[in-house]
Design a protein around this motif. Structure first.
Motif, PDB file in Angstrom:
ATOM      1  N   HIS A  58      -8.173  38.780 -10.600  1.00 30.52           N
ATOM      2  CA  HIS A  58      -9.575  38.480 -10.019  1.00 30.52           C
ATOM      3  C   HIS A  58      -9.716  39.574  -9.216  1.00 30.52           C
ATOM      4  CE1 HIS A  58     -10.384  35.775 -13.994  1.00 30.52           C
ATOM      5  NE2 HIS A  58      -9.659  37.159 -14.340  1.00 30.52           N
ATOM      6  N   GLU A  94     -10.365  47.098 -14.468  1.00 31.43           N
ATOM      7  CA  GLU A  94      -9.907  46.629 -16.126  1.00 31.43           C
ATOM      8  C   GLU A  94      -8.992  45.494 -16.838  1.00 31.43           C
ATOM      9  OE1 GLU A  94     -12.951  47.209 -17.435  1.00 31.43           O
ATOM     10  OE2 GLU A  94     -14.246  48.460 -17.123  1.00 31.43           O
ATOM     11  N   ARG A 120     -20.943  43.757 -18.641  1.00 33.01           N
ATOM     12  CA  ARG A 120     -20.072  42.863 -19.364  1.00 33.01           C
ATOM     13  C   ARG A 120     -19.331  41.711 -18.892  1.00 33.01           C
ATOM     14  NH1 ARG A 120     -15.806  46.781 -19.300  1.00 33.01           N
ATOM     15  NH2 ARG A 120     -16.896  48.626 -18.198  1.00 33.01           N
ATOM     16  N   ASN A 121     -19.458  41.200 -17.219  1.00 37.12           N
ATOM     17  CA  ASN A 121     -18.336  40.082 -17.487  1.00 37.12           C
ATOM     18  C   ASN A 121     -19.542  39.042 -16.542  1.00 37.12           C
ATOM     19  OD1 ASN A 121     -15.697  40.766 -17.366  1.00 37.12           O
ATOM     20  ND2 ASN A 121     -16.286  42.682 -16.831  1.00 37.12           N
ATOM     21  N   ARG A 153     -19.265  35.492 -16.091  1.00 37.61           N
ATOM     22  CA  ARG A 153     -17.719  34.806 -15.095  1.00 37.61           C
ATOM     23  C   ARG A 153     -18.692  34.120 -14.382  1.00 37.61           C
ATOM     24  NH1 ARG A 153     -13.099  39.117 -17.133  1.00 37.61           N
ATOM     25  NH2 ARG A 153     -11.794  37.011 -16.282  1.00 37.61           N
ATOM     26  N   PHE A 189      -9.633  42.449 -14.875  1.00 32.75           N
ATOM     27  CA  PHE A 189     -10.601  42.128 -15.177  1.00 32.75           C
ATOM     28  C   PHE A 189     -10.160  41.033 -16.094  1.00 32.75           C
ATOM     29  CE2 PHE A 189     -13.855  43.819 -11.596  1.00 32.75           C
ATOM     30  CZ  PHE A 189     -13.118  42.663 -10.883  1.00 32.75           C
TER      31      PHE A 189
END
Length: 374
Positions: free
Chosen positions: A324, A313, A357-358, A361, A316
């Motif tokens: 990443h 977490e 949640r990402n 991206r 990221f």
């Protein structure tokens, strides 16, 4: 488009005279010339000299590499210290040849591999291969067998359907040797093929001559002959004197047992089959070893599982691409740990939450997909 050719000659048994160095300098204005070494590198054009002739006149070793896959190695040995008949079973036209002069025996190893993967720099090859010359002087024929394998690897023997029969396998072929491995690499011979061939003769290579046995043999020499040998020592350094005495000592000993019998010799086709089986077995063992190492890594990770999820977490949350990538790799570790422990469903739930949640991206999503986490 430029090419690459590397020529290196080495004088071992005696240094070059000033006159000889001058003669070599007239062959090439760009050469690096010393009393023991003659090196040329060409990116355009060709060397004007004849390597065979230079070997006959001046040098004891030579290596050549070209960017298009041609490679050549030559060794010159004193004729009085090597019986050419020993090499006959291993010679293959255009791949491993032997020629004689009045005073020398000269071996030439050569391969041409059109699909060679790029080119290899020539510097350093001759130094790594040079110990093979001394081994040949002591009657070690393993280099010649590898030269024969190079011919077989390049398709020689296929015209008989792979039925061409191997020469005797020298003892010690399967023993670890940096110079033999270097020769196999230089001639594009797979080590799996060498290892498979070595199984036909598990006898060890000849060890160093025991001091007591050598002393016993020297005691049998006539006093006048020993005096002559001592005089040669006093008159100046003779690099080959030790090899000459060891050659005479070995000639006086009973022939060692352990040579491969004719009935166990294999065809080129059989050797290739054996090499494929050896490669498959080696890869299986390597895969098992890697799997055991991976299990140890995962078991070491298990006590830190919760901490690792938090680290993912945190990584990221940054805008750093290296972070990443590190986070994705940790997810791979967590997935593998879950598979190992049988808790993959728990991993998938937590991973689905991170992915949701990402989701916007795109770069991070792409990294996950490329890692097989999609």
């Amino acid at each position: 488009m430029s090419t690459y050719q590397y020529y290196e000659f080495k004088a071992v048994d005696r240094p070059l005279t000033s006159a000889e160095q001058g003669a070599l300098g007239r062959l090439s204005s760009r050469a690096d010339i010393t009393s023991t070494r003659f090196v040329n590198v060409y990116n355009y054009g060709d060397f004007r000299g004849d390597p065979d002739r230079l070997m006959e006149q001046y040098f004891d070793a030579f290596v050549y590499l070209a960017s298009w896959g041609s490679r050549e190695l030559q060794f010159r040995l004193p004729r009085r210290l090597f019986d050419p008949a020993l090499a006959q079973p291993y010679l293959r036209e255009d791949f491993l040849s032997l020629r004689t002069t009045r005073d020398h025996v000269i071996f030439k190893f050569r391969v041409d591999v059109e699909d060679a993967d790029g080119w290899t720099e020539g510097a350093g090859w001759l130094e790594s291969l040079l110990p093979l010359r001394e081994a040949l002087l002591l009657g070690d024929l393993r280099a010649l067998y590898i030269g024969w394998l190079a011919a077989s690897e390049c398709g020689i023997g296929d015209e008989e359907g792979g039925e061409d029969v191997e020469p005797p396998v020298p003892p010690g072929l399967g023993e670890s040797s940096e110079e033999l491995q270097a020769l196999a690499e230089f001639l594009f011979v797979p080590m799996d093929l060498v290892a498979a061939a070595a199984k036909a003769n598990p006898a060890p290579a000849s060890e160093s001559v025991p001091r007591q046995a050598l002393a016993q043999w020297l005691s049998t020499l006539p006093a006048a002959e020993k005096d002559a040998l001592l005089l040669r020592v006093l008159e100046g350094p003779e690099p080959l004197l030790g090899a000459e005495l060891l050659h005479r000592f070995r000639e006086a000993q009973p022939r060692e047992q352990g040579s491969q019998s004719a009935g166990t010799r294999r065809t080129v086709g059989e050797l290739r089959d054996a090499a494929e089986a050896h490669e498959a077995e080696r890869e299986r063992r390597e895969a098992q070893k890697a799997a055991r190492a991976r299990v140890r890594e995962l078991e070491a990770l298990a006590p830190r599982e919760s901490e690792v999820w938090r680290e993912v977490e945190s990584l990221f949350a940054t805008r750093n691409s290296n972070d990443h990538q590190r986070g994705v790799q940790l997810l791979v570790d967590l997935r593998d740990l879950a598979q190992h422990r049988g808790t993959l469903a728990d991993f998938q739930r937590r991973f689905a939450d991170i992915r949701e949640r990402n989701a916007r991206r795109q770069g991070l999503m792409r990294r996950m997909d490329q890692a097989g986490l999609g």
